[in-house]
Design a protein around this motif. Structure first.
Motif, PDB file in Angstrom:
ATOM      1  N   VAL A 186      21.568  14.747  -3.397  1.00  0.00           N
ATOM      2  CA  VAL A 186      21.737  16.161  -3.574  1.00  0.00           C
ATOM      3  C   VAL A 186      21.728  16.449  -1.729  1.00  0.00           C
ATOM      4  CG1 VAL A 186      20.001  17.972  -2.157  1.00  0.00           C
ATOM      5  CG2 VAL A 186      19.330  17.115  -4.446  1.00  0.00           C
ATOM      6  N   CYS A 187      22.300  15.703  -1.169  1.00  0.00           N
ATOM      7  CA  CYS A 187      22.560  16.042   0.050  1.00  0.00           C
ATOM      8  C   CYS A 187      24.379  15.908   0.776  1.00  0.00           C
ATOM      9  CB  CYS A 187      22.359  14.422   1.360  1.00  0.00           C
ATOM     10  SG  CYS A 187      20.740  14.637   1.586  1.00  0.00           S
ATOM     11  N   LYS A 188      24.851  15.189  -0.357  1.00  0.00           N
ATOM     12  CA  LYS A 188      26.409  14.366  -0.935  1.00  0.00           C
ATOM     13  C   LYS A 188      26.468  15.784  -2.047  1.00  0.00           C
ATOM     14  CE  LYS A 188      29.167  11.594  -3.169  1.00  0.00           C
ATOM     15  NZ  LYS A 188      29.615  10.065  -3.917  1.00  0.00           N
ATOM     16  N   LEU A 189      25.708  16.184  -2.734  1.00  0.00           N
ATOM     17  CA  LEU A 189      26.824  17.938  -3.174  1.00  0.00           C
ATOM     18  C   LEU A 189      26.329  19.044  -2.915  1.00  0.00           C
ATOM     19  CD1 LEU A 189      25.395  15.975  -7.094  1.00  0.00           C
ATOM     20  CD2 LEU A 189      27.562  16.485  -5.663  1.00  0.00           C
ATOM     21  N   SER A 190      25.703  19.016  -2.139  1.00  0.00           N
ATOM     22  CA  SER A 190      24.853  20.695  -1.610  1.00  0.00           C
ATOM     23  C   SER A 190      26.118  20.728  -0.433  1.00  0.00           C
ATOM     24  CB  SER A 190      24.114  20.855  -0.978  1.00  0.00           C
ATOM     25  OG  SER A 190      22.757  20.186  -1.866  1.00  0.00           O
ATOM     26  N   SER A 191      26.336  22.050  -0.471  1.00  0.00           N
ATOM     27  CA  SER A 191      26.872  23.058   0.850  1.00  0.00           C
ATOM     28  C   SER A 191      26.396  22.865   2.293  1.00  0.00           C
ATOM     29  CB  SER A 191      27.280  24.178   0.552  1.00  0.00           C
ATOM     30  OG  SER A 191      25.860  24.970   0.214  1.00  0.00           O
ATOM     31  N   GLU A 192      26.609  22.592   3.110  1.00  0.00           N
ATOM     32  CA  GLU A 192      26.149  23.048   4.101  1.00  0.00           C
ATOM     33  C   GLU A 192      24.993  24.257   4.394  1.00  0.00           C
ATOM     34  OE1 GLU A 192      25.999  20.916   7.968  1.00  0.00           O
ATOM     35  OE2 GLU A 192      27.254  20.354   6.293  1.00  0.00           O
ATOM     36  N   GLU A 193      25.646  25.058   4.047  1.00  0.00           N
ATOM     37  CA  GLU A 193      24.681  25.980   4.221  1.00  0.00           C
ATOM     38  C   GLU A 193      22.491  25.743   2.862  1.00  0.00           C
ATOM     39  OE1 GLU A 193      25.936  30.129   2.436  1.00  0.00           O
ATOM     40  OE2 GLU A 193      26.330  29.277   1.146  1.00  0.00           O
ATOM     41  N   ASN A 194      23.340  25.244   1.947  1.00  0.00           N
ATOM     42  CA  ASN A 194      22.435  24.962   1.352  1.00  0.00           C
ATOM     43  C   ASN A 194      21.521  23.106   1.510  1.00  0.00           C
ATOM     44  OD1 ASN A 194      21.915  27.018  -0.065  1.00  0.00           O
ATOM     45  ND2 ASN A 194      23.684  26.597  -1.562  1.00  0.00           N
ATOM     46  N   LEU A 195      21.939  22.952   3.008  1.00  0.00           N
ATOM     47  CA  LEU A 195      21.677  21.342   3.229  1.00  0.00           C
ATOM     48  C   LEU A 195      19.859  21.423   3.648  1.00  0.00           C
ATOM     49  CD1 LEU A 195      21.990  18.240   2.632  1.00  0.00           C
ATOM     50  CD2 LEU A 195      23.635  18.488   4.424  1.00  0.00           C
ATOM     51  N   GLN A 196      19.424  22.433   4.680  1.00  0.00           N
ATOM     52  CA  GLN A 196      18.384  22.464   5.402  1.00  0.00           C
ATOM     53  C   GLN A 196      17.749  22.999   4.890  1.00  0.00           C
ATOM     54  OE1 GLN A 196      17.911  19.761   7.349  1.00  0.00           O
ATOM     55  NE2 GLN A 196      20.178  18.829   8.200  1.00  0.00           N
ATOM     56  N   PRO A 197      16.633  23.403   5.222  1.00  0.00           N
ATOM     57  CA  PRO A 197      15.945  22.006   5.698  1.00  0.00           C
ATOM     58  C   PRO A 197      15.705  20.852   4.932  1.00  0.00           C
ATOM     59  CG  PRO A 197      14.414  23.718   4.957  1.00  0.00           C
ATOM     60  CD  PRO A 197      15.763  24.152   4.768  1.00  0.00           C
ATOM     61  N   PHE A 198      15.247  20.626   3.641  1.00  0.00           N
ATOM     62  CA  PHE A 198      15.823  19.966   2.781  1.00  0.00           C
ATOM     63  C   PHE A 198      16.060  18.260   3.341  1.00  0.00           C
ATOM     64  CE2 PHE A 198      16.710  16.374  -0.195  1.00  0.00           C
ATOM     65  CZ  PHE A 198      15.656  17.015  -1.446  1.00  0.00           C
ATOM     66  N   LYS A 199      17.507  17.693   3.871  1.00  0.00           N
ATOM     67  CA  LYS A 199      17.581  16.458   4.263  1.00  0.00           C
ATOM     68  C   LYS A 199      16.681  16.631   5.359  1.00  0.00           C
ATOM     69  CE  LYS A 199      22.108  14.105   6.373  1.00  0.00           C
ATOM     70  NZ  LYS A 199      21.203  13.986   6.948  1.00  0.00           N
ATOM     71  N   ASP A 200      16.310  17.283   6.837  1.00  0.00           N
ATOM     72  CA  ASP A 200      15.188  16.528   8.042  1.00  0.00           C
ATOM     73  C   ASP A 200      14.505  16.309   6.948  1.00  0.00           C
ATOM     74  OD1 ASP A 200      18.172  17.013   9.533  1.00  0.00           O
ATOM     75  OD2 ASP A 200      17.205  18.295   9.774  1.00  0.00           O
ATOM     76  N   LYS A 201      14.342  16.832   6.442  1.00  0.00           N
ATOM     77  CA  LYS A 201      12.118  16.969   5.952  1.00  0.00           C
ATOM     78  C   LYS A 201      12.319  15.135   5.176  1.00  0.00           C
ATOM     79  CE  LYS A 201      10.679  21.128   6.115  1.00  0.00           C
ATOM     80  NZ  LYS A 201       9.250  20.927   6.817  1.00  0.00           N
ATOM     81  N   MET A 202      13.374  15.626   4.150  1.00  0.00           N
ATOM     82  CA  MET A 202      12.983  14.222   3.485  1.00  0.00           C
ATOM     83  C   MET A 202      13.425  12.325   3.695  1.00  0.00           C
ATOM     84  SD  MET A 202      11.909  15.110   0.101  1.00  0.00           S
ATOM     85  CE  MET A 202      12.093  13.528  -0.614  1.00  0.00           C
ATOM     86  N   ASP A 203      14.474  13.154   5.279  1.00  0.00           N
ATOM     87  CA  ASP A 203      14.728  11.850   5.697  1.00  0.00           C
ATOM     88  C   ASP A 203      13.626  11.714   6.610  1.00  0.00           C
ATOM     89  OD1 ASP A 203      17.448  11.886   5.132  1.00  0.00           O
ATOM     90  OD2 ASP A 203      18.016  12.578   6.927  1.00  0.00           O
ATOM     91  N   GLU A 204      13.147  12.488   7.218  1.00  0.00           N
ATOM     92  CA  GLU A 204      11.649  11.613   8.267  1.00  0.00           C
ATOM     93  C   GLU A 204      10.423  10.948   6.598  1.00  0.00           C
ATOM     94  OE1 GLU A 204       8.263  13.840  10.772  1.00  0.00           O
ATOM     95  OE2 GLU A 204      10.207  15.418   9.605  1.00  0.00           O
ATOM     96  N   PHE A 205      10.380  11.509   5.593  1.00  0.00           N
ATOM     97  CA  PHE A 205       9.724  10.910   4.604  1.00  0.00           C
ATOM     98  C   PHE A 205       9.794  10.220   4.416  1.00  0.00           C
ATOM     99  CE2 PHE A 205       9.023  10.724   0.841  1.00  0.00           C
ATOM    100  CZ  PHE A 205       7.352  10.676  -0.011  1.00  0.00           C
TER     101      PHE A 205
END
Length: 311
Positions: A186-205
């Motif tokens: 998801v992080c690789k294919l998503s644009s910058e505007e669609n990346l957060q908050p998914f990336k930070d929340k999933m990295d923390e989890f």
């Protein structure tokens, strides 16, 4: 989705075209989210991970508590010591059986079946009464603590299998790796505007989940080691078809014994309490009688007393 997209395409530019109903419209809007299925997979796994790992943790903690109590509790050793002492006393006339250094655990559930000559008391009830009156200072009080593991804990422990724990943890590990891979996708294919908050929340989890899972795997290995050492110390051998002693083989014996022991423990505690209440009432009665007893002084009436009054 194919039907919805086909409808939208055919309705484009038509004034009389029927609009999408709310469920279809909602589904279409979800489909516009980039990497929707991957995101949903990660979020659903995140929501169930804590419940799964907590369920395993609670079971392992019960197993650990029971093992440690049987391994190091002074009260458990005292109860087992009484069983050995009374068993040797009863077999005193038998040279081969009256000087035993130990006994097998399968004897414990049978103690309730050994009766006195008048059939009024079992060996188990005598042992419980002796323990309470000679080893427990709080017998008959609310502070009296049950000396063996609780029957419910022993029953739950007897239903557990290390193979089930290992299987559940392997599945969690597999799903966690899949979640990590989907997050990376998801992080690789998503644009910058669609990346957060998914990336930070999933990295923390993911970081927290990996730590919790490793801790649980180590805790399971340690608990299994403690259990096997305990079964060896009690000289329990695997049943036919078992490579190692199973929790069911070991704890089912203790569960039956603890259930019988607790029934007698409650009865004997109640008897001791009644005795103490009776003694307290008797002491109060005697103190009351003593307080109401008055000594009346004797008045002298002789000649000497009369002469003394005149002087």
């Amino acid at each position: 989705m194919d039907s919805i997209k086909k409808h939208i395409k055919s309705a484009k530019g038509k004034e009389d075209a029927k609009p999408l109903d709310k469920p279809e419209q909602f589904l279409f809007q979800l489909s516009q989210i980039s990497n929707f299925s991957e995101r949903v997979f990660c979020i659903l796994f995140q929501s169930t991970f804590h419940e799964c790992i907590t369920s395993i943790l609670r079971k392992i903690e019960i197993l650990q508590k029971v093992c440690k109590t049987l391994q190091s509790s002074k009260a458990v050793l005292q109860v087992l010591g009484l069983v050995l002492a009374f068993g040797n006393f009863m077999n005193g006339g038998n040279r081969s059986r009256g000087q035993a250094d130990g006994f097998t655990l399968d004897i414990l559930p049978k103690l309730k079946d050994v009766k006195s000559s008048d059939n009024s008391q079992s060996l188990l009830s005598y042992i419980v009464a002796y323990y309470l009156r000679h080893f427990d200072e709080d017998a008959g009080k609310e502070t009296c603590v049950y000396p063996l593991p609780e029957p419910l804990d022993l029953f739950q422990a007897s239903q557990m299998k290390f193979e089930d724990f290992q299987r559940d943890l392997r599945k969690l590990r597999k799903d966690l790796n899949a979640c990590s891979a989907e997050t990376e996708k998801v992080c690789k294919l998503s644009s910058e505007e669609n990346l957060q908050p998914f990336k930070d929340k999933m990295d923390e989890f993911l970081n927290r989940a990996k730590t919790e899972l490793e801790t649980q795997e180590n805790q399971l290995a340690g608990t299994q080691k403690i259990f096997l050492e305990l079964s060896v110390s009690f000289s329990v051998k695997p049943k036919a078809g078992e490579k190692e002693v199973s929790p069911h083989t070991f704890f089912s014996i203790w569960h039956e014994f603890s259930t019988d022991f607790k029934d007698q423990w409650k009865k004997q505690n109640k008897l001791i309490l009644q005795e103490r209440v009776k003694m307290a009432e008797e002491s109060f009665k005697q103190a009351r009688q003593k307080a109401s007893y008055n000594v009346t002084p004797k008045h002298a009436t002789g000649i000497k007393a009369k002469l003394g009054k005149k002087i």
